[in-house]
Design a protein around this motif. Structure first.
Motif, PDB file in Angstrom:
ATOM      1  N   GLY A 144      -1.455  18.108  30.260  1.00 14.44           N
ATOM      2  CA  GLY A 144      -0.704  17.972  31.500  1.00 14.44           C
ATOM      3  C   GLY A 144       0.750  18.304  31.285  1.00 14.44           C
ATOM      4  N   LYS A 145       1.599  17.814  32.187  1.00 16.30           N
ATOM      5  CA  LYS A 145       3.022  18.127  32.145  1.00 16.30           C
ATOM      6  C   LYS A 145       3.839  16.884  32.423  1.00 16.30           C
ATOM      7  CE  LYS A 145       6.170  21.832  33.527  1.00 16.30           C
ATOM      8  NZ  LYS A 145       6.247  23.145  34.198  1.00 16.30           N
ATOM      9  N   VAL A 146       4.985  16.775  31.758  1.00 15.02           N
ATOM     10  CA  VAL A 146       5.907  15.655  31.948  1.00 15.02           C
ATOM     11  C   VAL A 146       7.141  16.183  32.665  1.00 15.02           C
ATOM     12  CG1 VAL A 146       7.190  13.789  30.854  1.00 15.02           C
ATOM     13  CG2 VAL A 146       5.068  14.618  29.804  1.00 15.02           C
ATOM     14  N   THR A 147       7.455  15.581  33.815  1.00 11.58           N
ATOM     15  CA  THR A 147       8.576  16.075  34.615  1.00 11.58           C
ATOM     16  C   THR A 147       9.453  14.933  35.117  1.00 11.58           C
ATOM     17  OG1 THR A 147       7.237  16.010  36.632  1.00 11.58           O
ATOM     18  CG2 THR A 147       7.290  18.092  35.411  1.00 11.58           C
ATOM     19  N   ASP A 148      10.656  15.302  35.563  1.00 13.23           N
ATOM     20  CA  ASP A 148      11.548  14.358  36.231  1.00 13.23           C
ATOM     21  C   ASP A 148      10.957  14.040  37.606  1.00 13.23           C
ATOM     22  OD1 ASP A 148      13.764  13.645  38.168  1.00 13.23           O
ATOM     23  OD2 ASP A 148      14.937  13.700  36.322  1.00 13.23           O
ATOM     24  N   GLY A 149      10.821  12.731  37.908  1.00 14.02           N
ATOM     25  CA  GLY A 149      10.170  12.327  39.142  1.00 14.02           C
ATOM     26  C   GLY A 149      10.909  12.726  40.397  1.00 14.02           C
ATOM     27  N   LYS A 150      12.222  12.982  40.310  1.00  8.52           N
ATOM     28  CA  LYS A 150      13.009  13.359  41.490  1.00  8.52           C
ATOM     29  C   LYS A 150      13.179  14.871  41.624  1.00  8.52           C
ATOM     30  CE  LYS A 150      15.678   9.070  41.905  1.00  8.52           C
ATOM     31  NZ  LYS A 150      17.047   8.468  41.946  1.00  8.52           N
ATOM     32  N   THR A 151      13.531  15.501  40.514  1.00  9.55           N
ATOM     33  CA  THR A 151      13.844  16.932  40.588  1.00  9.55           C
ATOM     34  C   THR A 151      12.648  17.827  40.301  1.00  9.55           C
ATOM     35  OG1 THR A 151      14.467  17.097  38.244  1.00  9.55           O
ATOM     36  CG2 THR A 151      16.179  16.391  39.803  1.00  9.55           C
ATOM     37  N   GLY A 152      11.640  17.272  39.626  1.00  9.22           N
ATOM     38  CA  GLY A 152      10.487  18.079  39.254  1.00  9.22           C
ATOM     39  C   GLY A 152      10.712  18.933  38.029  1.00  9.22           C
TER      40      GLY A 152
END
Length: 379
Positions: free
Chosen positions: A37-45
């Motif tokens: 999967g992928k790990v991202t910033d929850g606000k900016t994506g």
């Protein structure tokens, strides 16, 4: 003692613990599940490069790449708790259940960490901080012989406060690193909360184990020896012995409480001021074998520990205090509010269901804690 909230959340040590260690089974079917999967910033994506992605309470983990993508192989069907951490962000935990092998995709969104508010934070050199740090260190590492070979490498990440009601609290701004030179692990602990009050301690968070590199074969052998010592008489040892129906051979004596409606007498009288287990057997409690407590689970990697009433457990290879004058061994009470809990055949709790422990087995600390993927063999 351990206390759990929101299923796999918080631990409370001392008199009573609600066990919630996320548990699982590895290596039984040889990489049946591949998780990516992928790990991202929850606000900016935006991707979070090189984030830590790991199975909570284990040595199993990986780092995301520069684009936030991760891949974790070698998992088997069953239940695990994944954790993802990145500096400056709140650690995310998610319980996953795999009922079929194959490729699975799970994305993680992290939120930037919240600043502590409403508490007094002591400076690093403050005498009060040093006093409180000593208490936190003692409670996290324990008072075992192995604790002398453990140390906290970065105490500066602890944010410590003393509330007006006498509760000593702490959180971490980055993972607390505990080096255990007795067992051969470096532990990365995200401390969501720590509360110490009148001898009881509540703490919770995510835990990642990292294998230390031994300096030579002698140290490697000593680590394995110490790990075996830590395993002996542990909760994992007890539950694995139940599954194998080898309680007596492994040094455990287990008694099951008789329901009130089936007791011959409502109370048990002590003889000459002494409460002996002989006066309780066949009246208040009955000895029980492991195969009477274990049932098949939904998956081949799971077992159920079933008991509608309390279990009283003695580990006869270690002397200690107990309620009975004729049983001078370390003593534990186990309760299952839902009547059961789910474990692996190796003895790790998968679904605690409110599993409660009081006594000896509730006194585990990081100096004796083994990762969930630790295996008994190869001594």
């Amino acid at each position: 003692m351990f206390r759990y909230a929101n299923f796999f959340r918080k631990f409370l040590f001392s008199v009573c613990i609600l066990v919630g260690t996320a548990s699982f089974s590895f290596g039984q079917q040889g990489g049946a599940v591949v998780l990516s999967g992928k790990v991202t910033d929850g606000k900016t994506g935006k991707p979070l490069p090189f984030a830590n992605v790991f199975v909570n309470n284990s040595t199993i983990g990986t780092n995301a790449d520069e684009n936030g993508n991760y891949k974790l192989s070698g998992l088997t069907i069953g239940t695990i708790e994944m954790a993802v951490s990145f500096l400056g962000y709140e650690t995310v935990k998610q319980t996953l259940r795999f009922e079929q092998p194959g490729a699975k995709t799970v994305h993680f969104k992290l939120i930037e960490g919240m600043q502590l508010t409403g508490v007094t934070i002591y400076s690093k050199k403050n005498k009060k901080r040093e006093k409180h740090l000593a208490i936190i260190t003692r409670e996290l590492l324990g008072k075992t012989p192995f604790s002398k070979q453990c140390r906290i490498l970065n105490p500066e990440v602890l944010r410590i406060s003393l509330d007006d009601n006498g509760h000593l609290s702490a959180q971490t701004s980055a993972p607390l690193i505990i080096e255990n030179n007795a067992l051969g692990y470096k532990i990365h602990q995200d401390l969501d909360d720590f509360d110490y009050y009148q001898g009881r301690v509540l703490y919770g968070g995510s835990t990642r184990f990292e294998l230390l590199t031994p300096k030579d074969s002698v140290q490697k052998k000593q680590w394995r020896t110490n790990q075996k010592i830590a395993y002996q008489g542990s909760l994992k040892h007890l539950l694995a012995s139940m599954v194998a129906d080898s309680l007596q051979e492994e040094g455990f004596k287990v008694y099951q409480e008789i329901p009130d409606s089936m007791r011959m007498f409502r109370s048990v009288r002590s003889m000459n001021g002494y409460n002996s287990i002989a006066n309780n057997v066949h009246n208040r409690i009955e000895p029980i074998l492991g195969n009477r407590l274990i049932r098949p689970g939904e998956l081949m990697t799971e077992r159920l520990v079933v008991s509608k009433t309390m279990l009283e457990v003695f580990y006869t290879k270690k002397r200690g205090s107990s309620p009975y004058s004729d049983m001078p061994y370390v003593y534990t009470q186990l309760k299952f509010p839902q009547g059961y809990c789910v474990i692996t055949p190796q003895g790790w709790v998968v679904m605690p269901m409110g599993f409660e422990i009081a006594g000896y087995l509730g006194n585990d600390r990081y100096s004796t804690l083994l990762p969930a993927d630790w295996k008994k063999g190869d001594f």
